[in-house]
Design a protein around this motif. Sequence first.
Motif, PDB file in Angstrom:
ATOM      1  N   GLY A   1       0.824  -1.210   0.000  1.00 54.51           N
ATOM      2  CA  GLY A   1       0.000   0.000   0.000  1.00 54.51           C
ATOM      3  C   GLY A   1       0.855   1.255   0.000  1.00 54.51           C
ATOM      4  O   GLY A   1       0.572   2.211  -0.729  1.00 54.51           O
ATOM      5  N   ARG A   2       1.913   1.262   0.791  1.00 55.70           N
ATOM      6  CA  ARG A   2       2.834   2.418   0.820  1.00 55.70           C
ATOM      7  C   ARG A   2       3.452   2.636  -0.552  1.00 55.70           C
ATOM      8  O   ARG A   2       3.556   3.768  -1.034  1.00 55.70           O
ATOM      9  N   ARG A   3       3.869   1.542  -1.184  1.00 54.02           N
ATOM     10  CA  ARG A   3       4.483   1.645  -2.511  1.00 54.02           C
ATOM     11  C   ARG A   3       3.514   2.271  -3.500  1.00 54.02           C
ATOM     12  O   ARG A   3       3.863   3.193  -4.240  1.00 54.02           O
ATOM     13  N   GLU A   4       2.277   1.785  -3.508  1.00 54.41           N
ATOM     14  CA  GLU A   4       1.268   2.302  -4.436  1.00 54.41           C
ATOM     15  C   GLU A   4       0.971   3.775  -4.166  1.00 54.41           C
ATOM     16  O   GLU A   4       0.820   4.566  -5.106  1.00 54.41           O
ATOM     17  N   VAL A   5       0.870   4.138  -2.898  1.00 53.70           N
ATOM     18  CA  VAL A   5       0.592   5.538  -2.550  1.00 53.70           C
ATOM     19  C   VAL A   5       1.737   6.425  -3.023  1.00 53.70           C
ATOM     20  O   VAL A   5       1.515   7.467  -3.648  1.00 53.70           O
ATOM     21  N   HIS A   6       2.975   6.022  -2.753  1.00 60.59           N
ATOM     22  CA  HIS A   6       4.114   6.841  -3.172  1.00 60.59           C
ATOM     23  C   HIS A   6       4.216   6.937  -4.695  1.00 60.59           C
ATOM     24  O   HIS A   6       4.549   8.003  -5.230  1.00 60.59           O
ATOM     25  N   GLU A   7       3.907   5.856  -5.401  1.00 58.40           N
ATOM     26  CA  GLU A   7       3.908   5.928  -6.872  1.00 58.40           C
ATOM     27  C   GLU A   7       2.893   6.955  -7.366  1.00 58.40           C
ATOM     28  O   GLU A   7       3.184   7.737  -8.271  1.00 58.40           O
ATOM     29  N   THR A   8       1.728   6.964  -6.754  1.00 62.70           N
ATOM     30  CA  THR A   8       0.692   7.943  -7.120  1.00 62.70           C
ATOM     31  C   THR A   8       1.148   9.356  -6.799  1.00 62.70           C
ATOM     32  O   THR A   8       1.010  10.268  -7.625  1.00 62.70           O
ATOM     33  N   LEU A   9       1.692   9.560  -5.607  1.00 67.23           N
ATOM     34  CA  LEU A   9       2.170  10.889  -5.222  1.00 67.23           C
ATOM     35  C   LEU A   9       3.282  11.364  -6.158  1.00 67.23           C
ATOM     36  O   LEU A   9       3.295  12.530  -6.577  1.00 67.23           O
ATOM     37  N   GLN A  10       4.191  10.475  -6.497  1.00 66.33           N
ATOM     38  CA  GLN A  10       5.290  10.859  -7.377  1.00 66.33           C
ATOM     39  C   GLN A  10       4.788  11.233  -8.771  1.00 66.33           C
ATOM     40  O   GLN A  10       5.265  12.211  -9.364  1.00 66.33           O
ATOM     41  N   ARG A  11       3.848  10.480  -9.286  1.00 67.49           N
ATOM     42  CA  ARG A  11       3.273  10.802 -10.601  1.00 67.49           C
ATOM     43  C   ARG A  11       2.601  12.175 -10.556  1.00 67.49           C
ATOM     44  O   ARG A  11       2.825  13.023 -11.428  1.00 67.49           O
ATOM     45  N   ARG A  12       1.797  12.425  -9.519  1.00 73.26           N
ATOM     46  CA  ARG A  12       1.109  13.708  -9.395  1.00 73.26           C
ATOM     47  C   ARG A  12       2.087  14.856  -9.151  1.00 73.26           C
ATOM     48  O   ARG A  12       1.863  15.975  -9.614  1.00 73.26           O
ATOM     49  N   LEU A  13       3.164  14.574  -8.425  1.00 74.97           N
ATOM     50  CA  LEU A  13       4.189  15.583  -8.183  1.00 74.97           C
ATOM     51  C   LEU A  13       4.810  16.031  -9.503  1.00 74.97           C
ATOM     52  O   LEU A  13       4.926  17.235  -9.776  1.00 74.97           O
ATOM     53  N   LEU A  14       5.190  15.070 -10.335  1.00 72.34           N
ATOM     54  CA  LEU A  14       5.790  15.426 -11.621  1.00 72.34           C
ATOM     55  C   LEU A  14       4.797  16.167 -12.515  1.00 72.34           C
ATOM     56  O   LEU A  14       5.182  17.113 -13.222  1.00 72.34           O
ATOM     57  N   GLU A  15       3.535  15.782 -12.480  1.00 71.62           N
ATOM     58  CA  GLU A  15       2.518  16.499 -13.252  1.00 71.62           C
ATOM     59  C   GLU A  15       2.421  17.952 -12.800  1.00 71.62           C
ATOM     60  O   GLU A  15       2.350  18.864 -13.625  1.00 71.62           O
ATOM     61  N   ALA A  16       2.411  18.175 -11.489  1.00 66.74           N
ATOM     62  CA  ALA A  16       2.315  19.535 -10.953  1.00 66.74           C
ATOM     63  C   ALA A  16       3.542  20.356 -11.346  1.00 66.74           C
ATOM     64  O   ALA A  16       3.423  21.508 -11.774  1.00 66.74           O
ATOM     65  N   VAL A  17       4.723  19.756 -11.215  1.00 68.39           N
ATOM     66  CA  VAL A  17       5.957  20.447 -11.578  1.00 68.39           C
ATOM     67  C   VAL A  17       5.957  20.773 -13.068  1.00 68.39           C
ATOM     68  O   VAL A  17       6.284  21.894 -13.475  1.00 68.39           O
ATOM     69  N   ASP A  18       5.553  19.809 -13.893  1.00 63.41           N
ATOM     70  CA  ASP A  18       5.520  20.034 -15.341  1.00 63.41           C
ATOM     71  C   ASP A  18       4.536  21.136 -15.715  1.00 63.41           C
ATOM     72  O   ASP A  18       4.745  21.849 -16.700  1.00 63.41           O
ATOM     73  N   ASP A  19       3.475  21.284 -14.909  1.00 62.42           N
ATOM     74  CA  ASP A  19       2.488  22.346 -15.143  1.00 62.42           C
ATOM     75  C   ASP A  19       2.924  23.677 -14.546  1.00 62.42           C
ATOM     76  O   ASP A  19       2.214  24.678 -14.674  1.00 62.42           O
ATOM     77  N   GLY A  20       4.051  23.688 -13.842  1.00 59.12           N
ATOM     78  CA  GLY A  20       4.557  24.915 -13.238  1.00 59.12           C
ATOM     79  C   GLY A  20       3.863  25.317 -11.949  1.00 59.12           C
ATOM     80  O   GLY A  20       3.948  26.467 -11.526  1.00 59.12           O
ATOM     81  N   ARG A  21       3.174  24.350 -11.310  1.00 56.60           N
ATOM     82  CA  ARG A  21       2.473  24.651 -10.060  1.00 56.60           C
ATOM     83  C   ARG A  21       3.370  24.399  -8.860  1.00 56.60           C
ATOM     84  O   ARG A  21       4.093  23.409  -8.838  1.00 56.60           O
TER      85      ARG A  21
END
Length: 149
Positions: free
Chosen positions: A44-64
């Motif tokens: 569960g921790r692995r899956e949560v961190h994978e989701t957070l990391q994906r969303r983090l990169l999306e936010a960074v790529d969007d300049g947020r």
Amino acid sequence: MCGAAGSGKSTYAHRLGEAGYTVLSFDIEAWRRGFRTHPVPVEGRREVHETLQRRLLEAVDDGRPVVVDTSFWSRASRDEYRELLASRGVVPVVHYMATPRHAILESLARRRTAGPDDIAVPVEQALSYMDGLQVPTAEEGPLRVIGEA
């Protein structure tokens, strides 16, 4: 964000959210997946961190601007996110919640598992979290200490 359960990370992260940051919360994502106790199982921790990391990169790529609300209890966990962000040329600032032990234990004693920011943590588990926390240092990179130990 970095700090033990009950140190005020989520409260601080929500304030940043009110200031325009995208808040990515381990506890909220774990709650969505049905986890109501800590520690969350390894898979569960692995899956949560994978989701957070994906969303983090999306936010960074969007300049947020973005804040990741999780304990980051080990330097290795912080380094993993640093390496991820380095691929985008971003150097993160660690905000460490230097909350006194007695304040953490008082905060956790009020929890009732009514939501993702209110997960009950038994005293023995809380003490283990506090004792196992590898406190970040400026040697790791930019650091902002919130409160005092």
